[in-house]
Scaffold this motif. Sequence first.
Motif, PDB file in Angstrom:
ATOM      1  N   TYR A 188       9.463  30.020  36.984  1.00  0.00           N
ATOM      2  CA  TYR A 188       9.811  28.636  37.105  1.00  0.00           C
ATOM      3  C   TYR A 188      10.014  28.312  38.502  1.00  0.00           C
ATOM      4  CZ  TYR A 188      13.642  25.329  38.030  1.00  0.00           C
ATOM      5  OH  TYR A 188      14.376  24.070  38.223  1.00  0.00           O
ATOM      6  N   SER A 197       6.718  27.588  40.185  1.00  0.00           N
ATOM      7  CA  SER A 197       6.163  26.048  39.566  1.00  0.00           C
ATOM      8  C   SER A 197       6.548  24.932  40.331  1.00  0.00           C
ATOM      9  CB  SER A 197       6.427  25.823  37.967  1.00  0.00           C
ATOM     10  OG  SER A 197       7.860  25.590  37.840  1.00  0.00           O
ATOM     11  N   CYS A 198       8.002  25.275  40.887  1.00  0.00           N
ATOM     12  CA  CYS A 198       8.818  24.124  41.569  1.00  0.00           C
ATOM     13  C   CYS A 198       8.229  24.135  42.918  1.00  0.00           C
ATOM     14  CB  CYS A 198      10.373  24.436  41.673  1.00  0.00           C
ATOM     15  SG  CYS A 198      11.007  24.241  40.090  1.00  0.00           S
ATOM     16  N   ASN A 205       4.942  22.156  42.551  1.00  0.00           N
ATOM     17  CA  ASN A 205       5.108  20.738  42.219  1.00  0.00           C
ATOM     18  C   ASN A 205       6.702  20.520  42.043  1.00  0.00           C
ATOM     19  OD1 ASN A 205       5.321  18.146  41.115  1.00  0.00           O
ATOM     20  ND2 ASN A 205       3.995  18.403  39.656  1.00  0.00           N
ATOM     21  N   ASN A 232       8.815  19.315  38.912  1.00  0.00           N
ATOM     22  CA  ASN A 232       9.104  20.718  37.921  1.00  0.00           C
ATOM     23  C   ASN A 232      10.596  20.966  38.016  1.00  0.00           C
ATOM     24  OD1 ASN A 232       6.543  20.780  36.854  1.00  0.00           O
ATOM     25  ND2 ASN A 232       5.663  22.110  38.139  1.00  0.00           N
ATOM     26  N   ARG A 236      14.256  17.143  34.492  1.00  0.00           N
ATOM     27  CA  ARG A 236      13.423  17.396  35.637  1.00  0.00           C
ATOM     28  C   ARG A 236      13.448  16.101  36.602  1.00  0.00           C
ATOM     29  NH1 ARG A 236      10.110  22.239  34.622  1.00  0.00           N
ATOM     30  NH2 ARG A 236       9.838  22.275  32.552  1.00  0.00           N
ATOM     31  N   ARG A 248      11.789  20.923  27.479  1.00  0.00           N
ATOM     32  CA  ARG A 248      10.968  20.628  28.655  1.00  0.00           C
ATOM     33  C   ARG A 248      11.758  19.881  29.626  1.00  0.00           C
ATOM     34  NH1 ARG A 248       5.463  20.814  26.950  1.00  0.00           N
ATOM     35  NH2 ARG A 248       5.256  20.903  24.648  1.00  0.00           N
ATOM     36  N   TYR A 297       5.045  18.928  31.469  1.00  0.00           N
ATOM     37  CA  TYR A 297       6.183  19.993  31.567  1.00  0.00           C
ATOM     38  C   TYR A 297       6.074  20.995  30.597  1.00  0.00           C
ATOM     39  CZ  TYR A 297       7.306  16.150  34.856  1.00  0.00           C
ATOM     40  OH  TYR A 297       7.179  15.205  35.813  1.00  0.00           O
ATOM     41  N   SER A 298       6.218  22.159  31.127  1.00  0.00           N
ATOM     42  CA  SER A 298       6.470  23.284  30.110  1.00  0.00           C
ATOM     43  C   SER A 298       7.776  23.606  29.418  1.00  0.00           C
ATOM     44  CB  SER A 298       6.253  24.767  30.960  1.00  0.00           C
ATOM     45  OG  SER A 298       5.042  24.579  31.876  1.00  0.00           O
TER      46      SER A 298
END
Length: 227
Positions: free
Chosen positions: A37, A40-41, A44, A47, A85, A142, A217-218
Amino acid sequence: MRKILFFLCCLFFLNASAQQLTSNPYGLDIVSSWTIYQDSCKKNDNNRLIEIKKAIPGILLDIKYATRDNFMKQVMYKQARAFARKPVVNQLKKIQAALKTKGYGLKIFDAYRPYQVTLAFYKQASDKNFVANPKKGSKHNRGCAVDLTLVYLKTGKEVAMPTTYDSFDPAAAANYANLPAELIRNRDFLIETMQRYGFRVIPNEWWHFDYIGWQNYSLMDIPFEKL
């Protein structure tokens, strides 16, 4: 020997990563690792899951799933907090500011929801039409969905709506017509306001709004305590 060791190390790493991403009955890619996580931030910043109350101090929270006052009749969240988000929170901030000029504000019932909670909801819900199917995951998972209503700024009292939050009644539908004119006006005002800022109501829940672009988004399964 070195090639074999290298191959085994790679295999171990891939297996570990897979466990962090697909620990669920349906083989979905779900981020449950704090490290993944955070990475990913860094790639981007959109996220990032932002705590709504900290970003929008005037907004009200009523996190039902941190209490027994919900359709499950049990505590589902250890903490009464709400996250979404970064782009979602930015739009909520604009909505709160726009509503303020008319004497209204937002009250959040739920936002980001860890995937394990979605599994529990689906297993126990009497009406599956009102809960997300865990085979696909939820927009809540998400960080791109919010459950909310309007309040009067002066009193903090909720504006009258067709049903209570999380009602399984047919009147909870976003276009249900057999209602007093005032309730329809209030509901439609909320929906129209949210739509102007990039949210879409779902057909069977007047309080549930998905943010456009949620597909980017995941699915997530990180508990509030880690955020």
